[in-house]
Design a protein around this motif. Structure first.
Motif, PDB file in Angstrom:
ATOM      1  N   ASP A  25      -4.389   0.806  -2.374  1.00 16.12           N
ATOM      2  CA  ASP A  25      -4.067  -0.591  -2.627  1.00 16.12           C
ATOM      3  C   ASP A  25      -3.851  -0.759  -4.115  1.00 16.12           C
ATOM      4  N   ALA A  42       0.838  -1.191   0.000  1.00 17.32           N
ATOM      5  CA  ALA A  42       0.000   0.000   0.000  1.00 17.32           C
ATOM      6  C   ALA A  42       0.873   1.242   0.000  1.00 17.32           C
ATOM      7  N   LYS A  57       0.678   5.791  -0.184  1.00 19.64           N
ATOM      8  CA  LYS A  57      -0.176   6.915   0.179  1.00 19.64           C
ATOM      9  C   LYS A  57      -0.564   7.710  -1.067  1.00 19.64           C
ATOM     10  N   GLU A  89      -4.752   5.490   2.004  1.00 22.64           N
ATOM     11  CA  GLU A  89      -3.937   4.368   1.579  1.00 22.64           C
ATOM     12  C   GLU A  89      -4.421   3.921   0.201  1.00 22.64           C
TER      13      GLU A  89
END
Length: 178
Positions: free
Chosen positions: A175, A2, A4, A173
């Motif tokens: 993914d 992950a 930012k 976050e």
């Protein structure tokens, strides 16, 4: 893994367009931009490549034309030749002027239907797929730019986005599985 991302919310399409240009000038990576309506010039400002979907449309039209020619030749000449209006069906070439409307319609039919299927597959829009819109306001009157922070300082990117006219800035976050 992950990483930012920063969500920057804008309330005007012109401000968004100028912000996208500024973000690209600073060499930040824009993941996606969500808008409630098409913003003209946004794809150029984001640096997106031109679509190749017109090429597929032409190829699908050729498939439709080929299917029409093969189908009419088999049905009207080989399988069940008929004497229609005093014109015997001895060869396809002699009867081709009568088949032009069918060839045109099959070309358009194949191009249109296969283009819709291609668009849905390319966009990954499957039946019953859950919406991927990160902020519901982008379906009404706001614009959202998702910027990947990468190796950059999050505070520096956030303050830069504030200077471009963003109303709200939030860190999320991201993914990388989609």
């Amino acid at each position: 893994m992950a990483s930012k991302v920063i969500h920057a919310i804008y309330n005007d399409d012109d401000i968004l367009l100028n912000a996208v240009k500024k973000v690209r000038d600073e060499h930040y990576h824009i993941e996606e931009v969500y808008t409630p309506f098409p913003v003209h010039g946004l794809e150029k400002a984001m640096g997106l490549a031109d679509t190749r979907i017109a090429i597929t449309s032409f190829l699908y039209g050729l498939v439709g034309l080929s299917v029409a020619i093969i189908m009419m030749n088999y049905i009207m000449i080989q399988d069940w030749p008929q004497d229609i209006g005093g014109k015997p069906s001895f060869s396809y070439i002699e009867n081709m002027p009568a088949f032009v409307p069918i060839m045109f319609e099959m070309t358009v039919f194949f191009a249109a239907h296969l283009m819709v299927i291609t668009f849905y597959m390319r966009s990954k829009l499957w039946p019953f797929k859950k919406a991927e819109n990160p902020d519901v306001r982008t379906t009404d009157d706001h614009f959202l730019m998702v910027v990947d922070t990468g190796n950059h300082d999050i505070e520096q990117v956030s303050s830069f986005l504030s200077s471009t006219g963003a109303l709200e800035i939030s860190i999320h976050e991201n993914d990388e599985d989609h």
